[in-house]
Design a protein around this motif. Structure first.
Motif, short mmCIF file in Angstrom:
data_model
loop_
_atom_site.label_atom_id
_atom_site.label_comp_id
_atom_site.label_asym_id
_atom_site.label_seq_id
_atom_site.Cartn_x
_atom_site.Cartn_y
_atom_site.Cartn_z
N GLN A 76 -14.28 68.60 28.21
CA GLN A 76 -14.45 68.53 29.67
C GLN A 76 -13.28 69.22 30.35
O GLN A 76 -12.15 68.74 30.34
N ASP A 77 -13.57 70.36 30.97
CA ASP A 77 -12.58 71.12 31.73
C ASP A 77 -12.99 71.23 33.19
O ASP A 77 -12.75 72.22 33.85
N PHE A 78 -13.62 70.20 33.68
CA PHE A 78 -14.15 70.12 35.03
C PHE A 78 -14.15 68.66 35.46
O PHE A 78 -14.02 67.76 34.64
N VAL A 79 -14.31 68.45 36.76
CA VAL A 79 -14.48 67.11 37.30
C VAL A 79 -15.96 66.97 37.67
O VAL A 79 -16.49 67.77 38.45
N LEU A 80 -16.61 65.98 37.08
CA LEU A 80 -18.02 65.73 37.35
C LEU A 80 -18.12 64.79 38.54
O LEU A 80 -17.54 63.69 38.52
N VAL A 81 -18.83 65.21 39.58
CA VAL A 81 -18.91 64.44 40.82
C VAL A 81 -20.35 64.08 41.13
O VAL A 81 -21.20 64.95 41.32
N ASP A 82 -20.61 62.79 41.18
CA ASP A 82 -21.89 62.26 41.64
C ASP A 82 -21.80 62.20 43.16
O ASP A 82 -20.97 61.48 43.71
N VAL A 83 -22.62 62.99 43.83
CA VAL A 83 -22.51 63.11 45.29
C VAL A 83 -23.51 62.22 46.04
O VAL A 83 -23.64 62.34 47.25
N ARG A 84 -24.16 61.31 45.31
CA ARG A 84 -25.08 60.36 45.95
C ARG A 84 -24.27 59.25 46.62
O ARG A 84 -23.07 59.14 46.44
N GLY A 85 -24.96 58.40 47.33
CA GLY A 85 -24.31 57.26 47.97
C GLY A 85 -23.77 56.27 46.94
O GLY A 85 -24.18 56.28 45.77
N GLU A 86 -22.88 55.44 47.39
CA GLU A 86 -22.19 54.49 46.50
C GLU A 86 -23.15 53.52 45.81
O GLU A 86 -22.98 53.21 44.63
N ALA B 224 -7.19 65.82 47.45
CA ALA B 224 -5.76 66.13 47.42
C ALA B 224 -5.11 65.92 46.05
O ALA B 224 -4.15 66.62 45.72
N ASP B 225 -5.61 65.01 45.24
CA ASP B 225 -5.01 64.74 43.94
C ASP B 225 -5.43 65.74 42.86
O ASP B 225 -4.92 65.69 41.74
N PHE B 226 -6.35 66.64 43.18
CA PHE B 226 -6.83 67.62 42.20
C PHE B 226 -6.20 68.98 42.46
O PHE B 226 -6.17 69.43 43.61
N GLN C 135 -5.77 72.88 43.00
CA GLN C 135 -6.66 73.77 43.74
C GLN C 135 -7.67 74.49 42.83
O GLN C 135 -8.80 74.75 43.24
N GLU C 136 -7.28 74.77 41.60
CA GLU C 136 -8.16 75.52 40.69
C GLU C 136 -9.16 74.63 39.93
O GLU C 136 -9.96 75.12 39.13
N THR C 137 -9.15 73.33 40.18
CA THR C 137 -10.07 72.40 39.51
C THR C 137 -11.51 72.81 39.76
O THR C 137 -11.92 73.00 40.90
N LEU C 138 -12.28 72.90 38.68
CA LEU C 138 -13.71 73.16 38.79
C LEU C 138 -14.43 71.84 39.01
O LEU C 138 -14.28 70.90 38.22
N PHE C 139 -15.22 71.76 40.07
CA PHE C 139 -16.03 70.59 40.34
C PHE C 139 -17.48 70.89 39.98
O PHE C 139 -18.01 71.94 40.37
N VAL C 140 -18.10 70.00 39.21
CA VAL C 140 -19.52 70.10 38.89
C VAL C 140 -20.18 68.95 39.62
O VAL C 140 -19.84 67.78 39.39
N VAL C 141 -21.10 69.28 40.50
CA VAL C 141 -21.74 68.28 41.35
C VAL C 141 -23.17 68.02 40.91
O VAL C 141 -23.86 68.92 40.43
N TYR C 142 -23.59 66.76 41.06
CA TYR C 142 -24.99 66.41 40.81
C TYR C 142 -25.43 65.33 41.78
O TYR C 142 -24.61 64.60 42.34
N CYS C 143 -26.75 65.28 41.99
CA CYS C 143 -27.34 64.24 42.84
C CYS C 143 -28.54 63.65 42.11
O CYS C 143 -28.57 63.63 40.89
N ALA C 144 -29.54 63.20 42.84
CA ALA C 144 -30.67 62.51 42.24
C ALA C 144 -31.52 63.42 41.36
O ALA C 144 -31.97 63.01 40.30
N GLY C 145 -31.74 64.64 41.79
CA GLY C 145 -32.58 65.54 41.01
C GLY C 145 -33.08 66.71 41.82
O GLY C 145 -32.57 66.98 42.91
#
Length: 137
Positions: free
Chosen positions: A42-52, A77-79, A81-91
């Motif tokens: 894992q060389d990325f931050v996986l982000v679930d962008v759905r509601g809590e 701010a804690d990441f 600048q070059e951090t790769l974010f991988v985003v996902y939602c419901a589908g």
């Protein structure tokens, strides 16, 4: 008579190569994310962008939850600048990933969409985990 498939001629091989290589700059899939997560790659931050609430009901192990409306410089701010974010939602029926990707790109952050989202993840036979709060409910 041509079918609806071939009525518009296919792109040249060169055009197809350029298109699909460019597409890979913007997207990844459930299998590639799963492989990275389960093989210590894992060389990325996986982000679930759905509601809590949806995140708590079930999310991909290792994903953090930042609902797309809350993606801002302060939350990131804690990441580095070059951090790769991988985003996902419901589908595929949800455009939360596009909204999140737009926000991240406007903040100058590298971003890819995990196509399929939670629906694709489950379709591939992978499991979700529940938050501790949801497990005890």
């Amino acid at each position: 008579m041509a079918s609806a498939v071939s009525r518009v001629a296919a792109a040249s091989s060169e055009e197809a190569l350029a298109h699909f290589e460019a597409l890979m700059k913007f997207e990844t899939d459930c299998w590639d994310v799963h492989h990275a997560l389960t093989n210590d790659l894992q060389d990325f931050v996986l982000v679930d962008v759905r509601g809590e609430a949806l995140y708590e009901e079930g999310h991909i192990h290792g994903a953090i939850n930042i609902p797309h409306p809350r993606l801002n410089e302060k939350r990131l701010a804690d990441f580095p600048q070059e951090t790769l974010f991988v985003v996902y939602c419901a589908g595929p029926h949800c455009n939360g990933t596009e909204k999140a990707a737009i926000r991240l790109a406007k903040l100058g952050r590298p971003v890819k969409k995990m196509i399929g989202g939670v629906t694709g993840w489950l379709d591939e036979g992978f499991e979700l985990e529940k938050s501790l709060y949801a497990q005890n409910a």
